[in-house]
Design a protein around this motif. Structure first.
Motif: not given
Length: 237
Positions: A36-40, A47-50, A72-74
């Motif tokens: 997926p594309a991360v908003p950054n 993190a909420a998006y992922i 983010v994955i943390t």
């Protein structure tokens, strides 16, 4: 148990195409992949998006995070169906710790002197600040062992990171309850390799060290895929 889906989370100054050489390796083994594309925009928002992507996957998930994607994955890795984490030249934050705090324990990398800031509009609020890498310096700092012509493309197509993300504390540390693997890029000029080692060792991860630039998944795709395969095997057993 079904084969875990690998969710590849890119970092700052990059996009999902940074996994272009790893994805075919995994697909050839019949491993489902999402990139997926991360908003950054913010650590909590990203993190909420992922996490929302992960929740909508039927079955177990292995989260792979590169660079900022490690932070983010943390946080997103706390989702119930996440079975394992893989960090690629990434930030393994402690709960309540920010990127700035972790980096601040170690000498700056070459990246610090190559950052460029620009403002961006925020609806109903003061403008935000985006951070990116000086295009001319990007190849040497980010991708010195990647094909030079590709590095030029990556430099002009980079996705900035909102500056606010650097100071935002991690709301969770999924590595405390999930098995994790970490790849250290020993020739990294973007993140001090000692930052990577410290985070991985603190988390008790299994570690692999590769003589690589920051873009380890483009310069060493087979070795990176092997680490991900090991995590997939662990998550699927």
């Amino acid at each position: 148990m079904s084969t875990p889906t690998v969710v590849l989370v890119h970092g700052a100054f990059a996009d999902a195409s940074s996994f272009a050489k790893v994805i075919p390796e995994l697909l050839a083994d019949g491993i489902p992949v999402a990139a997926p594309a991360v908003p950054n925009r913010s650590l909590s928002g990203d993190a909420a998006y992922i996490a929302s992507v992960v929740r909508q996957i039927d079955g177990p998930v292995v989260l792979v995070g590169h660079s900022y994607g490690g932070a983010v994955i943390t946080v997103a890795g706390a989702e119930d169906n996440v079975r394992a984490l893989v960090y690629l030249a990434g930030y393994a934050l402690e709960e309540g710790e920010s990127l700035g705090e972790l980096q601040g324990r170690f000498p700056d990398s070459d990246l610090a002197a190559a950052l460029v800031t620009r403002s961006f509009p925020v609806e109903g609020a003061e403008p935000g600040t985006d951070v990116s890498v000086d295009v001319a310096k990007f190849p040497a700092i980010f991708a010195h062992d990647v094909d030079p012509e590709l590095a030029k493309v990556l430099a002009v197509s980079q996705r900035p990171l909102a500056a606010a993300a650097f100071a935002e504390p991690a709301a969770a540390a999924a590595w405390k309850t999930k098995p994790a693997w970490g790849v250290v890029s020993t020739a990294d000029h973007t993140i001090n390799p000692e930052v990577e080692r410290f985070g991985y060792q603190r988390a008790g991860m299994q570690q692999v060290e590769l003589d690589s630039s920051h873009l380890v998944m483009l310069s060493h795709p087979k070795a990176v895929a092997d680490v991900i395969r090991e995590a997939v095997r662990s998550a699927g057993s």
